[in-house]
Design a protein around this motif. Structure first.
Motif, PDB file in Angstrom:
ATOM      1  N   VAL A 531       7.896 -22.058   7.690  1.00  0.00           N
ATOM      2  CA  VAL A 531       9.037 -22.667   7.022  1.00  0.00           C
ATOM      3  C   VAL A 531       9.383 -21.797   5.818  1.00  0.00           C
ATOM      4  N   ASN A 532      10.573 -21.243   5.853  1.00  0.00           N
ATOM      5  CA  ASN A 532      11.036 -20.334   4.792  1.00  0.00           C
ATOM      6  C   ASN A 532      10.062 -19.174   4.568  1.00  0.00           C
ATOM      7  N   GLY A 533       9.465 -18.707   5.657  1.00  0.00           N
ATOM      8  CA  GLY A 533       8.603 -17.529   5.610  1.00  0.00           C
ATOM      9  C   GLY A 533       7.130 -17.818   5.479  1.00  0.00           C
ATOM     10  N   TYR A 534       6.744 -19.048   5.128  1.00  0.00           N
ATOM     11  CA  TYR A 534       5.340 -19.367   4.884  1.00  0.00           C
ATOM     12  C   TYR A 534       4.760 -20.188   6.040  1.00  0.00           C
ATOM     13  N   ASN A 535       3.494 -19.930   6.352  1.00  0.00           N
ATOM     14  CA  ASN A 535       2.828 -20.650   7.433  1.00  0.00           C
ATOM     15  C   ASN A 535       2.737 -22.136   7.097  1.00  0.00           C
ATOM     16  N   LEU A 536       2.975 -22.962   8.104  1.00  0.00           N
ATOM     17  CA  LEU A 536       2.878 -24.408   7.932  1.00  0.00           C
ATOM     18  C   LEU A 536       1.526 -24.868   8.457  1.00  0.00           C
ATOM     19  N   ASN A 537       0.710 -25.393   7.555  1.00  0.00           N
ATOM     20  CA  ASN A 537      -0.617 -25.873   7.938  1.00  0.00           C
ATOM     21  C   ASN A 537      -0.738 -27.386   7.858  1.00  0.00           C
ATOM     22  N   GLY A 538       0.244 -28.046   7.284  1.00  0.00           N
ATOM     23  CA  GLY A 538       0.208 -29.493   7.169  1.00  0.00           C
ATOM     24  C   GLY A 538       1.573 -30.074   7.468  1.00  0.00           C
ATOM     25  N   ILE A 539       2.075 -30.859   6.526  1.00  0.00           N
ATOM     26  CA  ILE A 539       3.376 -31.502   6.686  1.00  0.00           C
ATOM     27  C   ILE A 539       4.355 -30.885   5.691  1.00  0.00           C
ATOM     28  N   ALA A 540       5.574 -30.619   6.169  1.00  0.00           N
ATOM     29  CA  ALA A 540       6.638 -30.103   5.300  1.00  0.00           C
ATOM     30  C   ALA A 540       7.817 -31.058   5.368  1.00  0.00           C
ATOM     31  N   TYR A 541       8.354 -31.414   4.194  1.00  0.00           N
ATOM     32  CA  TYR A 541       9.552 -32.236   4.147  1.00  0.00           C
ATOM     33  C   TYR A 541      10.761 -31.302   4.170  1.00  0.00           C
ATOM     34  N   LEU A 542      11.559 -31.440   5.205  1.00  0.00           N
ATOM     35  CA  LEU A 542      12.638 -30.490   5.451  1.00  0.00           C
ATOM     36  C   LEU A 542      13.786 -30.706   4.476  1.00  0.00           C
ATOM     37  N   GLN A 543      14.284 -29.588   3.971  1.00  0.00           N
ATOM     38  CA  GLN A 543      15.451 -29.589   3.105  1.00  0.00           C
ATOM     39  C   GLN A 543      16.615 -28.926   3.844  1.00  0.00           C
ATOM     40  N   HIS A 544      17.801 -29.273   3.432  1.00  0.00           N
ATOM     41  CA  HIS A 544      19.003 -28.693   4.027  1.00  0.00           C
ATOM     42  C   HIS A 544      18.956 -27.166   3.928  1.00  0.00           C
ATOM     43  N   ASN A 545      19.208 -26.488   5.045  1.00  0.00           N
ATOM     44  CA  ASN A 545      19.233 -25.014   5.163  1.00  0.00           C
ATOM     45  C   ASN A 545      17.846 -24.380   5.192  1.00  0.00           C
ATOM     46  N   ASP A 546      16.792 -25.179   5.420  1.00  0.00           N
ATOM     47  CA  ASP A 546      15.463 -24.580   5.612  1.00  0.00           C
ATOM     48  C   ASP A 546      15.457 -23.746   6.886  1.00  0.00           C
ATOM     49  N   ARG A 547      14.708 -22.605   6.841  1.00  0.00           N
ATOM     50  CA  ARG A 547      14.556 -21.739   8.008  1.00  0.00           C
ATOM     51  C   ARG A 547      13.194 -22.009   8.643  1.00  0.00           C
ATOM     52  N   ILE A 548      13.204 -22.280   9.955  1.00  0.00           N
ATOM     53  CA  ILE A 548      11.975 -22.649  10.667  1.00  0.00           C
ATOM     54  C   ILE A 548      11.770 -21.684  11.830  1.00  0.00           C
ATOM     55  N   LEU A 549      10.564 -21.125  11.909  1.00  0.00           N
ATOM     56  CA  LEU A 549      10.202 -20.230  13.013  1.00  0.00           C
ATOM     57  C   LEU A 549       9.108 -20.884  13.839  1.00  0.00           C
ATOM     58  N   PHE A 550       9.393 -21.133  15.120  1.00  0.00           N
ATOM     59  CA  PHE A 550       8.398 -21.651  16.060  1.00  0.00           C
ATOM     60  C   PHE A 550       7.891 -20.491  16.910  1.00  0.00           C
ATOM     61  N   GLY A 551       6.571 -20.317  16.955  1.00  0.00           N
ATOM     62  CA  GLY A 551       6.015 -19.230  17.754  1.00  0.00           C
ATOM     63  C   GLY A 551       6.436 -17.881  17.212  1.00  0.00           C
ATOM     64  N   ALA A 552       6.816 -16.997  18.136  1.00  0.00           N
ATOM     65  CA  ALA A 552       7.166 -15.637  17.731  1.00  0.00           C
ATOM     66  C   ALA A 552       8.654 -15.432  17.561  1.00  0.00           C
ATOM     67  N   ASN A 553       9.491 -16.195  18.293  1.00  0.00           N
ATOM     68  CA  ASN A 553      10.904 -15.827  18.359  1.00  0.00           C
ATOM     69  C   ASN A 553      11.892 -16.945  18.092  1.00  0.00           C
ATOM     70  N   HIS A 554      11.463 -18.185  18.166  1.00  0.00           N
ATOM     71  CA  HIS A 554      12.413 -19.300  18.064  1.00  0.00           C
ATOM     72  C   HIS A 554      12.690 -19.599  16.595  1.00  0.00           C
ATOM     73  N   LEU A 555      13.791 -19.059  16.108  1.00  0.00           N
ATOM     74  CA  LEU A 555      14.158 -19.174  14.702  1.00  0.00           C
ATOM     75  C   LEU A 555      15.372 -20.093  14.568  1.00  0.00           C
ATOM     76  N   TYR A 556      15.235 -21.118  13.724  1.00  0.00           N
ATOM     77  CA  TYR A 556      16.288 -22.126  13.572  1.00  0.00           C
ATOM     78  C   TYR A 556      16.571 -22.382  12.097  1.00  0.00           C
ATOM     79  N   VAL A 557      17.759 -22.945  11.860  1.00  0.00           N
ATOM     80  CA  VAL A 557      18.125 -23.462  10.543  1.00  0.00           C
ATOM     81  C   VAL A 557      18.230 -24.985  10.662  1.00  0.00           C
TER      82      VAL A 557
END
Length: 1100
Positions: A531-557
């Motif tokens: 989330v926004n470049g940092y590894n997610l190890n727990g729970i993140a509360y999403l903010q508007h325009n957060d960037r999320i990367l799933f796996g290696a390639n699935h990048l979403y806003v």
């Protein structure tokens, strides 16, 4: 049939945001049909080219309220999307209705505007949508009772020598077989869908569907979209009723969006042993070769030049467009920026060759009954060839071919004949179906596709995830709406289905907590989410325009329209794929500080481009269990080149996490390897498990072992400017600034034969060296290495100033943590100039330390662990190292440059202090004397004198004496007495020295500071250079030396309290004691060297 030259159009795009940030300058001029390009390094040099069409789209435009870009006033030279169609798009349609085949292909570097010109973006439609829209308008105008129109659309992609149908339900696995017609020789993609369309809305939907399919395939299958070619084909058939006969007039319109052309400028420069095995750039390389051969043939240079159509899938499919039966236009897109000069120039040169190519065009018209009859006769003839085996007589066999090669050709020919029979049968069956029935089938498929694909229309009711992609055309294409309280994301039985590298069946969960609050958490503990470049190890509360990367390639806003007021179009201008990659780079500490230097910005861009590929390489290494870890490193250019230069070098470091061996690749070699790695991984996914057992020579994860650069040590040279010796133990630092050992180095001015200079040669002003010969000697005494893994076959190399070749030490014996070198080199400078003085002052000698790596096998326990488990261990070890490194090497007193400067300042201060006292003494002497001229002469003699050191002749060891300098009249008297060698006068000067030394000891600030600092420096050096790798004997020896030094310090302190004791004799006594202990220390070390298990060794 008639000859016709390929027409060439050139379009210049505006600056992109990156070029604006770099304050790029335009190097392109346009005057009518003439384009000029300026070399930014040679502003007076301009190259000119002329083409059939030129389009200025660089500036002079505004965005209208409808969001369409248009000229800012009537006199603007801006050319819009519509202008391209009006110029050559209308001619293309006219030729199509006349029965000619037509082709348009866009060529240029990545990001130059190819896709924008061909497809468009938003309401700014490109050439393909506008042409299709006008096509159906023209059909409506031409419809009558005697003419019937049938239009079909196909869309495919060529990537890594594989063709895929972008409109197939089987995507992303809709691979097509490219067949050659047995009789006419042209190539075609077998089973490519040609979907009937009845209006522009159908075309728009299919184009959107194809782009979505391309986006999904690119993400799931780890493709690099800039290396893919997209081909959109429109088939226009006109059934014309003339009396009782039906005439079929056929036209095929190809729109070809080629991959970025930048790879053509650097093929093979990596020198990689596997360079020829990657298919990723074969299409463009072959495309260039085809153009070159056709241009030579058309110009008469080589009438019979071979055209290598068969060497790539792309050139097979577009063979008819180049040198065949097609009216062809090439659209070359250009960047105006000076930083892209070479790419832009290459595009212009390439386009200039294309315009000389001749095609041979004819109208495609045949009686419908005759056309059907020809297909039936052709099928009968082909079936007969298969039954009788006579096709073997038509094989293109060369005398040098082996029997295996002949068999391959025979099988291919048989497959092509059977494929053509099947294709003809489909055409015959299709001809029996009425056009209305075909349209009905297409409408049913339309309903299915609308249910299958996410709409691109934004629903402001719910938050949503929208995709990001490196290709702007493929960004903001896929929408996933969060319309329930819990959204599961994964590759099986989930609300949002994503698939690909490192995606679990249940990968992540998004929960609706409150009115506008959403939380994201991993569904599995090891699921990779950023989330926004940092590894997610727990729970993140999403903010508007957060960037999320799933796996290696699935990048979403993550967009929440209930919170954010901006529209998606506004967000897309800010949150881009590059923006999200910068998040990841910042989190990894790879982004450079804010700087407008072009070199650093180029480096930053390379980092952003490589980051996702590095991630893919590491994840594929885990999937295939290759025990490899990849990372980007930025190493000082001086460390890599071995010379003191500014800048950084970007390298990819590959590490074997079992043996700890490492390799350093440049970015070109890594890019070549990653495409092969992806290809191997795809074969693994396709069930070809034998890819896991290939030979190491064919494995892209393997490379032969090479000497590794452990680190560098910098020897600073300021002491040479003052003819001073300097000796120190210099730390060896690696690319992460971690200490890997130390080197003992001596640097001393000397005579041409290597003899040392006396201390009297010390000078105050470096300018005194100008225009004189100079010699100095660099001696490497010993080396100590911290890591036993890098203790085998050590060698050191360096260059001095402008030397072309490295000076290398002999190879040091194997497995030495501490080794003697004792290698010296004398550098002779015939004439010192300002360049040399500047080098002494600001430069350094970079000592590169290399070690030999071996293929030693680690314990079998490591092989029981997976690559992923070993990477976790490696990461924990790296984290611990980084923590400890924060507390090491803190003392500035261990900095060799600071030590050197402190020594120089102390030497200068001692001389200036004594000169000041001489002047004060002279002033007191002349208080009552009013001879101002005499006073001026005496003051001048002292002021402008560099001083002469007073050397007593009654001391046996003169190295540790207090430095006493004479100035002015005393200096001249002393020099005269030395020259005359008068014993009485020499005795006078010996007594005079003892008198001044005693006074200096009592009053000199510099001497007291020196006396107090000496034991402190000794203790700091003793502590600083302790190494856990030394043997117990060495530790005991070092402790003995330190305790002896401490005892000497106590003796000196007691003696200094007795003011009647001669200070020079005191220092001489201390020197004798210290030398005695040093000799004992050296003897102990020599004895240790003779032991069988010693870690000290000498040069082989």
């Amino acid at each position: 049939m008639c000859e016709e030259l390929i027409q060439v159009a050139v379009r210049l795009r505006p600056f992109n945001q990156r070029e604006k940030d770099r304050h790029a300058k335009s190097i392109i001029g346009m005057d009518g049909k003439t384009i000029s390009i300026m070399d930014p390094l040679l502003s007076r040099e301009r190259k000119q080219f002329s083409f059939d069409y030129t389009y200025w789209s660089h500036d002079g435009f505004i965005q209208a309220p409808s969001a369409i870009f248009q000229g800012d006033d009537i006199s603007s030279s801006y050319n819009s999307q519509r202008k391209l169609f009006d110029d050559f798009g209308r001619d293309l349609l006219k030729n199509a209705f006349s029965g000619f085949n037509c082709s348009v292909f866009a060529y240029g570097q990545t990001g130059s505007g190819k896709s924008y010109s061909m497809i468009g973006y938003g309401v700014n439609r490109g050439l393909i949508p506008i042409t299709c829209d006008e096509l159906f308008d023209e059909i409506e105008n031409k419809k009558d009772s005697h003419t019937h129109f049938e239009v079909t659309l196909s869309m495919m992609e060529v990537y890594n020598e594989q063709a895929r149908d972008l409109l197939s339900k089987k995507m992303p696995n809709a691979c097509l077989t490219v067949r050659q017609h047995p009789t006419f020789g042209y190539y075609y993609p077998q089973d490519l869908l040609a979907i009937p369309v009845d209006n522009y809305e159908d075309v728009e939907r299919l184009l959107s569907e194809g782009i979505q399919n391309r986006t999904i395939a690119s993400t799931n299958m780890n493709r690099t979209s800039s290396r893919a070619h997209t081909i959109v084909t429109i088939h226009l058939d006109q059934i014309i009723q003339i009396d009782d006969d039906e005439i079929k007039r056929m036209s095929t319109m190809h729109f070809i969006d080629l991959a970025g052309s930048e790879t053509l400028t650097n093929p093979g420069i990596s020198g990689d042993r596997l360079n020829e095995r990657t298919n990723i750039n074969r299409s463009l390389s072959t495309f260039e070769n085809v153009i070159s051969a056709l241009a030579d043939r058309s110009s008469g240079v080589k009438q019979k030049s071979f055209v290598p159509y068969r060497e790539s899938t792309l050139t097979k499919l577009i063979q008819n467009s180049l040198g065949g039966n097609s009216k062809t236009i090439m659209l070359a897109t250009l960047s105006p920026a000076d930083v892209n000069y070479h790419e832009t120039l290459n595009t212009l040169v390439f386009a200039d060759r294309v315009k000389s190519i001749k095609n041979f065009v004819s109208i495609n018209e045949v009686a419908f009954d005759k056309f059907i009859l020809q297909l039936k006769e052709e099928n009968q003839r082909f079936k007969l060839l298969i039954e009788t085996g006579n096709y073997n007589l038509q094989l293109d066999v060369k005398p040098s071919m082996s029997s295996q090669e002949i068999e391959v050709i025979r099988q291919q020919t048989e497959e092509n004949i059977n494929g053509q029979i099947e294709n003809n049968e489909k055409t015959l069956q299709d001809s029996k179906l009425p056009w209305d029935v075909k349209l009905q089938h297409a409408q049913l498929e339309k309903i299915y596709s609308l249910m299958s694909f996410k709409t691109s229309q934004v629903d402001h009711t719910y938050p949503f995830l929208v995709n990001l992609h490196e290709d702007p055309i493929l960004s903001y294409v896929i929408y996933h709406y969060l319309s329930t309280d819990e959204i599961t994301i994964g590759s099986r039985n989930c609300t949002i289905y994503i698939n690909g590298l490192s995606i679990f069946e249940r990968h992540a969960i998004i929960r609706h907590i409150d009115m506008n609050k959403y939380e994201l958490s991993p569904a599995e503990p090891t699921a990779r989410i950023k989330v926004n470049g940092y590894n997610l190890n727990g729970i993140a509360y999403l903010q508007h325009n957060d960037r999320i990367l799933f796996g290696a390639n699935h990048l979403y806003v993550f967009c929440n329209p209930l919170v954010g007021q901006e529209s998606v179009s506004d967000i897309s201008k800010i949150i881009t794929w590059e923006y999200a990659q910068k998040d990841i780079a910042k989190a990894k500490g790879l982004l450079l500080a804010d700087n407008t230097m072009i070199e650093q910005e180029d480096l930053e861009q390379k980092v952003l481009n490589l980051l996702p590929l590095i991630s893919e390489a590491n994840l594929i290494s885990e999937e295939l269990n290759k025990y490899r870890l990849f990372e980007i490193i930025l190493i000082p250019l001086s460390s890599w080149e071995g010379i003191p230069v500014q800048g950084s070098k970007l390298l990819v470091r590959m590490k074997n996490i079992v043996t700890n061996n490492v390799w350093f690749w440049d970015d070109v070699k890594f890019l070549n390897r990653i495409y092969i790695i992806k290809d191997h991984y795809q074969k693994f996914l396709d069930g070809k498990e034998d890819i896991l057992y290939i030979s190491k020579e064919d494995d892209p994860f393997w490379d032969p072992l090479e000497d590794v650069l452990i680190g560098t040590a910098n020897v600073f040279l300021q002491s040479l400017m003052y003819c001073m010796d300097f000796a120190d133990e210099i730390s060896i630092f690696d690319h992460k600034c971690l200490e890997q050992g130390c080197l003992s180095v001596n640097l001393s001015p000397c005579l041409p034969n290597g003899d040392a200079l006396t201390k009297e040669k010390f000078i105050d002003q470096p300018d005194e060296l100008l225009n004189k010969p100079y010699n100095f000697k660099i001696t490497i005494n010993h080396i100590e290495i911290n890591d036993e893994h890098y203790s085998k076959c050590l060698r050191i190399r360096y260059k001095i100033y402008n030397e072309f070749k490295f000076t290398e030490t002999k190879i040091i014996c194997q497995h030495a943590l501490r080794a003697r070198i004792n290698q010296s080199r004398i550098k002779t400078i015939p004439n010192i100039d300002n360049n040399w003085l500047n080098f002494f002052d600001n430069g350094c000698i970079v000592l590169q330390i290399f070690a030999l790596q071996d293929e030693k096998k680690s314990g079998t326990d490591l092989f029981k662990l997976t690559t992923r488990e070993l990477k976790i261990i490696e990461q924990n070890r790296a984290d611990n190292t980084s923590i400890h490194s924060n507390y090491s090497n803190i003392s500035l007193l261990n900095d060799p440059k600071l030590k050197l400067e402190l020594t120089l300042l102390h030497r200068k201060y001692t001389r200036l202090e004594q000169k000041q006292k001489s002047i004060q003494q002279l002033c007191r002497k002349w208080e009552t004397n009013h001879d101002h001229a005499g006073l001026h002469r005496s003051l001048s003699a002292i002021t402008f004198s560099s001083g002469t050191k007073l050397k007593p002749t009654n001391m046996e060891n003169k190295d540790n004496l207090m430095e006493i300098y004479l100035f002015g009249k005393e200096e001249q008297e002393y020099l005269n007495d030395i020259e005359q060698n008068n014993p009485d006068r020499l005795k006078y000067w010996n007594d005079y020295y003892e008198k001044l030394a005693l006074r200096q000891n009592n009053t000199s600030l510099s001497y007291r500071v020196n006396q107090k600092c000496s034991p402190f420096f000794s203790r700091m050096n003793a502590i600083s250079f302790q190494r856990p790798s030394l043997t117990d004997q060495l530790n005991r020896t070092d402790r003995l030396a330190r305790s002896s030094t401490s005892k000497l310090n106590q003796d000196d302190d007691q003696a200094s309290n007795n003011r009647t004791l001669n200070p020079s004799r005191l220092r001489w006594k201390r020197a004798i004691k210290l030398n005695k202990y040093q000799r004992r220390n050296e003897q102990n070390k020599i004895l240790l060297n003779n032991e069988t298990n010693s870690t000290i060794c000498t040069i082989q």
